[in-house]
Design an enzyme around this catalytic site. Structure first.
Site, PDB file in Angstrom:
ATOM      1  N   ARG A 239       5.097  17.837  35.146  1.00 56.79           N
ATOM      2  CA  ARG A 239       4.191  18.376  36.167  1.00 56.79           C
ATOM      3  C   ARG A 239       4.265  17.441  37.367  1.00 56.79           C
ATOM      4  O   ARG A 239       4.352  16.207  37.205  1.00 56.79           O
ATOM      5  CB  ARG A 239       2.740  18.409  35.658  1.00 56.79           C
ATOM      6  CG  ARG A 239       2.429  19.529  34.678  1.00 56.79           C
ATOM      7  CD  ARG A 239       2.392  20.907  35.343  1.00 56.79           C
ATOM      8  NE  ARG A 239       2.030  21.964  34.402  1.00 56.79           N
ATOM      9  CZ  ARG A 239       2.878  22.702  33.699  1.00 56.79           C
ATOM     10  NH1 ARG A 239       4.183  22.505  33.834  1.00 56.79           N
ATOM     11  NH2 ARG A 239       2.456  23.660  32.897  1.00 56.79           N
ATOM     12  N   GLU A 268       2.545  22.312  44.556  1.00 60.01           N
ATOM     13  CA  GLU A 268       3.385  23.524  44.553  1.00 60.01           C
ATOM     14  C   GLU A 268       2.654  24.704  45.182  1.00 60.01           C
ATOM     15  O   GLU A 268       1.452  24.850  44.953  1.00 60.01           O
ATOM     16  CB  GLU A 268       3.755  23.880  43.099  1.00 60.01           C
ATOM     17  CG  GLU A 268       4.624  22.850  42.457  1.00 60.01           C
ATOM     18  CD  GLU A 268       4.930  23.137  40.987  1.00 60.01           C
ATOM     19  OE1 GLU A 268       4.694  24.276  40.519  1.00 60.01           O
ATOM     20  OE2 GLU A 268       5.393  22.220  40.308  1.00 60.01           O
ATOM     21  N   HIS A 287      10.231  25.131  39.967  1.00 63.29           N
ATOM     22  CA  HIS A 287       9.501  25.245  38.686  1.00 63.29           C
ATOM     23  C   HIS A 287      10.101  26.361  37.820  1.00 63.29           C
ATOM     24  O   HIS A 287       9.409  27.302  37.423  1.00 63.29           O
ATOM     25  CB  HIS A 287       8.001  25.478  38.940  1.00 63.29           C
ATOM     26  CG  HIS A 287       7.153  25.009  37.803  1.00 63.29           C
ATOM     27  ND1 HIS A 287       5.913  24.441  37.965  1.00 63.29           N
ATOM     28  CD2 HIS A 287       7.369  25.024  36.459  1.00 63.29           C
ATOM     29  CE1 HIS A 287       5.404  24.135  36.782  1.00 63.29           C
ATOM     30  NE2 HIS A 287       6.274  24.487  35.849  1.00 63.29           N
TER      31      HIS A 287
END
Ligand code: NAP
Length: 328
Positions: A239, A268, A287
């Site tokens: 992450r 993000e 991602h």
């Protein structure tokens, strides 16, 4: 009849499962992340919520639907859900472990290879017509992967799957740091458990596989980059906030480390503008760790199965807050 709100488009196969189980559902099929007020409105009156990792499910969302029984997150990580708040309210929270392990490990290794061998940069070079033929000192000369030392931070399902690829496919030495020691992996991969500082000092590649928690937030920052080798490459498929992104940019610019392969980012879908400029030694993906057709379908189906079980009054297979079952 229980009703479920699904925050984004989902495969027809997954929707059919809900229909067959006799549950109603509503979907946000705009392809866009819902703003907070819209999410609050849409979840109202629902018993089930099926969010993605970029939907922030906090106490306000939970309170918008007092009938909510389950939050079936479509991801293995569930840092976007306030699990403590859910437990307090008697709401089950589930995730999708296991089904995405190998796919995410594949992408991790892809990033590692791409960053070491400058694959994306070389691709652009060919497309732009700059290639004048083979030469010994080619501009995109990278570094070897095989035989090097890989440091895994977080030796869970994905960390171990990456370590196996490194050990058996690339003859790499695997060292690792994790919350608990993994003696089985140590024996299987001849792997050594190290404290984080020593792992950073010894590794040629450092790959992050911890969940995002208050303990892992910014666990890799300025001090950690200073410990890493000048030629080291950082891979983050965990992450974004596990890494201090500004410190990473500084470390890359100053040559503290050689490069990075990043699938996840602090804010993000925003990406630090300077990371985008570092195209020689940084590889960026949006991602997509679990993004194979097969695996994304499995994630959807697993999430739906969790929701169905919870709404049918059963214990869902992937419950992350089992204490919720023992009641207040
Ligand atoms: P996992 O099996 O739970 O592995 C996580 C590992 O991290 C565990 O071994 C855990 O230790 C360790 N850990 C936890 N806190 C730690 C700490 N403070 N310091 C050191 N180690 C710590 O989970 P997984 O299935 O491998 O997934 C890992 C993470 O990858 C997910 O949480 C998610 O955020 C991320 N992910 C990203 C993508 C993507 O698309 N980029 C896809 C899938 C997953 P214990 O063994 O002691 O619990």
């Amino acid at each position: 009849m229980a009703e479920v709100f699904i925050t984004r488009r989902i495969f027809p196969e997954a929707k059919e499962k809900l229909e067959k189980a006799g549950f109603g559902y509503e979907i946000n099929d705009t392809g866009k992340i819902l703003g907070k007020s819209e999410l609050l409105k849409r979840v109202r009156g629902k018993q089930g919520l099926i969010p993605l990792l970029n939907d922030q499910v906090d106490s306000e969302v939970m309170d918008a639907s007092p009938d909510l029984q389950v939050i079936a997150n479509l991801a293995v990580g569930y840092d976007n859900v306030d699990v403590a708040a859910a437990t307090e309210r008697g709401i089950m929270v589930t995730n999708t472990p296991g089904v995405l392990t190998e796919t995410t490990a594949d992408l991790t290794f892809g990033l590692l290879l791409a960053a070491a061998r400058r694959i994306t940069e070389a691709d652009s070079y060919v497309r732009q017509g700059d290639w004048n033929g083979w030469e010994l000192m080619q501009p995109q000369t990278g570094i070897d992967v095989h035989g090097k030392t890989l440091g895994i931070v977080g030796m869970g399902r994905i960390g171990a799957a990456v370590a196996r690829r490194a050990y058996s496919g690339f003859d790499m030495d695997v060292v690792y740091q994790s919350r608990t020691r993994k003696t089985g992996i140590e024996a299987e991969l001849d792997s050594e458990y190290l404290e984080l500082d020593e792992l950073l000092e010894r590794s040629d590649f450092v790959s992050l596989h911890v969940p995002l928690t208050s303990e892992t937030k910014e666990m890799i920052g300025k001090k950690e980059f200073e410990l890493m080798k000048d030629d080291a490459v950082l891979i983050n498929v965990a992450r974004g906030p596990v890494v201090d992104e500004s410190a990473l940019v500084e470390a890359l610019k100053s040559g503290e480390i050689r490069g990075a392969g990043l699938d996840v980012f602090e804010a993000e879908p925003e990406v630090h503008p300077e990371l985008k400029e570092l195209d020689e030694n940084v590889v960026l993906t949006p991602h997509v760790g679990s993004a194979s057709r097969e695996t994304r379908l499995k994630i959807a189906e697993m999430g739906i199965e969790n929701a169905i079980a919870a709404l049918a009054g059963e214990e869902p297979p992937n419950l992350v807050n089992p204490e919720v079952l023992s009641g207040p």
